[in-house]
Design a protein around this motif. Structure first.
Motif, mmCIF file in Angstrom:
data_model
loop_
_atom_site.group_PDB
_atom_site.id
_atom_site.type_symbol
_atom_site.label_atom_id
_atom_site.label_comp_id
_atom_site.label_asym_id
_atom_site.label_seq_id
_atom_site.Cartn_x
_atom_site.Cartn_y
_atom_site.Cartn_z
ATOM 1 N N ARG A 1 -1.652 -5.746 36.091
ATOM 2 C CA ARG A 1 -3.080 -5.412 36.018
ATOM 3 C C ARG A 1 -3.957 -6.612 35.663
ATOM 4 N NH1 ARG A 1 -0.398 -3.674 31.666
ATOM 5 N NH2 ARG A 1 -1.193 -4.021 29.557
ATOM 6 N N ALA A 49 -4.165 3.638 39.471
ATOM 7 C CA ALA A 49 -2.756 4.002 39.287
ATOM 8 C C ALA A 49 -2.556 5.507 39.452
ATOM 9 C CB ALA A 49 -2.276 3.543 37.912
ATOM 10 N N THR A 50 -3.485 6.292 38.897
ATOM 11 C CA THR A 50 -3.404 7.751 39.053
ATOM 12 C C THR A 50 -3.547 8.143 40.515
ATOM 13 O OG1 THR A 50 -4.408 8.010 36.859
ATOM 14 C CG2 THR A 50 -4.373 9.946 38.289
ATOM 15 N N CYS A 51 -4.465 7.453 41.202
ATOM 16 C CA CYS A 51 -4.684 7.725 42.627
ATOM 17 C C CYS A 51 -3.427 7.428 43.450
ATOM 18 C CB CYS A 51 -5.839 6.869 43.148
ATOM 19 S SG CYS A 51 -7.388 7.768 43.273
ATOM 20 N N LEU A 52 -2.709 6.362 43.075
ATOM 21 C CA LEU A 52 -1.497 6.005 43.814
ATOM 22 C C LEU A 52 -0.469 7.133 43.747
ATOM 23 C CD1 LEU A 52 -1.016 2.240 42.849
ATOM 24 C CD2 LEU A 52 -1.761 3.165 45.047
ATOM 25 N N ILE A 53 -0.412 7.815 42.608
ATOM 26 C CA ILE A 53 0.532 8.935 42.455
ATOM 27 C C ILE A 53 0.055 10.149 43.246
ATOM 28 C CG2 ILE A 53 1.604 10.527 40.817
ATOM 29 C CD1 ILE A 53 1.325 8.320 38.702
ATOM 30 N N ALA A 96 2.514 2.819 40.852
ATOM 31 C CA ALA A 96 1.587 2.801 39.717
ATOM 32 C C ALA A 96 2.102 1.890 38.602
ATOM 33 C CB ALA A 96 1.377 4.224 39.191
ATOM 34 N N THR A 136 -8.274 0.140 36.887
ATOM 35 C CA THR A 136 -6.829 0.173 37.141
ATOM 36 C C THR A 136 -6.166 1.501 36.763
ATOM 37 O OG1 THR A 136 -6.587 -2.235 36.987
ATOM 38 C CG2 THR A 136 -4.612 -0.912 36.587
ATOM 39 N N GLY A 175 5.116 7.153 44.240
ATOM 40 C CA GLY A 175 3.793 6.917 43.655
ATOM 41 C C GLY A 175 3.871 6.383 42.241
#
Length: 500
Positions: free
Chosen positions: A369, A394-398, A362, A390, A358
């Motif tokens: 970006r 990025a936080t969501c991807l982690i 991110a 963004t 993740g």
């Protein structure tokens, strides 16, 4: 070696392969130092990626079937694209989520039975799941038959509702393909036979692309041609997997059709329903994010920007679903084999691995970006909103790499019912109200809605981590043995003591 065929200490040729062992192989030794940790981490990572790699590829291929049809529908006409998109995401997506959830009960039962060496029960479990999912399909068919009034009720235009309703009727065969596919997928997955699923899905995708082009564009059959090909593709997967299973490649796991498939169905329904609730609550949560964005002042821009973000997130989640499948197999197999330390260490490895995957995704997103928003939209306003979102993406991807992996742990251990309650509390009692408060009351717009709902996901993930940390894995291994006997109908061996 124990000669009792019902013993959880049985080792079979089916079970000792590809780095997976049962029964007479002892649990992994305690880790005594840093070097020992990294050695064991490497061994477990290899086992996880052996399962996760083909699982990721299989998910990608099967996800692409609908995406390919949608792409060709866009070349047929605007209404055709809208009709298929609505049917695929609303009617089909709703049904798919329920069927996957109901089928995931097999991940617990088949995985633990396989780990315990009770391979002969896997085929019976799969047949029970077929019965339950077929009945579920008969119930869900009403959503396809009454798709037009349902879509009109939720605010879709009359033209799109009628076109989508017609498409939904054509896609009923796909619903029943789900009913047979998901149990077979979990049956094969529990035995680490994921590579064959990847092969079948690859061949299906290649054929699907060719015949979609032929029927939809070359022959000019439009959506009707797309429906024929999509239904045929899913049934090709079902038939190919069934032929593989009955050909003798699964050994004692498939011994033919049995009347035992119709026994103990109510208990199976309860576990299947808990699994469906757990997974659907997670799936519908982010669908609600886009829905709420549609009520903002500048709704079109907000929805377009969120759609771009959720598409990126959806692609990344394919990796997470691979970890989900892999750790579910590892935990269920090792608990069934009475290897609590190995099961616990699998949780540690998958959590660390999914976190770093993740973080890598991110970092790539943040680096590009300024460039990636223009790949999805020519509208400068939409691009600016996507750019502003963004950091959240990025936080969501982690988080959304860790959370599905931990859900896989829950499925492997059989915690579906408890996790369903946690999901309700974190997502719908905490996350949604916070998101609505920040988005509308605090006037933060789409960013506020997403922050609130992301906070709910973070809380849920932290709770799952805490549960995994506090779990008595020795007790879970004992419960797995009890669960295997309960579902198989076997009596406890005389004089055997089990601690719970």
């Amino acid at each position: 070696m124990d000669s009792n065929p019902n013993s959880p200490l049985l080792t079979s040729n089916d079970a000792v392969k590809n780095g997976h062992f049962t029964g007479d192989v002892k649990d992994s030794p305690p880790i005594t130092g840093v070097n020992d940790f990294f050695v064991q981490f490497g061994i477990e990572s290899k086992k996880l990626w052996y399962l996760a790699g083909p699982a990721i590829f299989t998910v990608f291929c099967q996800y692409s079937l609908g995406a390919v049809t949608q792409t060709f529908a866009g070349h047929v006409g605007t209404l055709d694209l809208a009709a298929f998109s609505i049917e695929n995401s609303v009617i089909g997506g709703f049904s798919y989520g329920i069927m996957v959830g109901m089928g995931s009960a097999l991940e617990t039962l088949c995985g633990q039975a396989y780990g315990a060496g009770q391979v002969d029960m896997l085929g019976i479990y799969m047949q029970r799941s077929w019965v339950i999912l077929f009945i579920t399909s008969l119930i869900l068919i009403s959503a396809y038959i009454f798709a037009t009034p349902l879509l009109l009720f939720i605010g879709q235009t009359e033209e799109i509702s009628h076109a989508s309703g017609k498409m939904a009727l054509w896609m009923i065969p796909q619903l029943f393909a789900y009913a047979f596919n998901h149990p077979m997928a979990k049956f094969l997955q529990a035995q680490s036979k994921i590579m064959v699923m990847a092969y079948i899905s690859t061949v299906t995708l290649v054929l699907h692309v060719f015949f979609s082009w032929l029927f939809m564009l070359k022959l000019g059959w439009g959506l009707w041609g797309g429906a024929i090909v999509l239904n045929a593709s899913w049934w090709f997967i079902v038939i190919a997997q069934f032929v593989y299973i009955v050909s003798g490649t699964c050994g004692r796991a498939w011994s033919g059709f049995s009347c035992d498939a119709f026994t103990n169905l109510w208990g199976f329904v309860k576990l299947s329903f808990a699994s469906a609730i757990m997974l659907c609550l997670e799936t519908w949560y982010f669908m609600a994010l886009v829905l709420f964005a549609g009520y903002l002042k500048n709704a079109e821009i907000a929805v377009d920007a969120l759609s771009i973000c959720t598409n990126i997130l959806g692609a990344a989640i394919m990796l997470a679903l691979g970890f989900n499948a892999a750790v579910s197999v590892r935990v269920s197999n090792e608990l069934g084999a009475s290897h609590p330390r190995t099961a616990k260490f699998s949780v540690v490895v998958v959590t660390i691995s999914s976190f770093f995957v993740g973080v890598l995704l991110a970092i790539i997103l943040v680096i590009f970006r300024h460039e990636y928003p223009s790949l999805f939209s020519n509208n400068l306003e939409v691009q600016q909103v996507v750019y502003a979102l963004t950091p959240l993406l990025a936080t969501c991807l982690i988080i959304n790499n860790i959370q599905p992996a931990l859900s896989g742990v829950a499925i492997g251990a059989g915690w579906q019912a408890a996790i369903a309650y946690i999901n309700i509390a974190c997502y719908y009692i905490f996350g949604v109200p916070l998101g609505l408060a920040l988005g509308f009351a605090a006037n933060w717009g789409v960013k506020g809605i997403w922050i609130g709902m992301l906070t709910g996901t973070i809380v849920q993930t932290l709770i799952l981590i805490w549960i995994c940390y506090r779990t008595n894995w020795d007790k879970e291994a004992s419960l797995a043995v009890k669960r295997i006997r309960q579902w198989s109908g076997k009596k406890e061996v005389a004089g055997e003591q089990q601690k719970y």
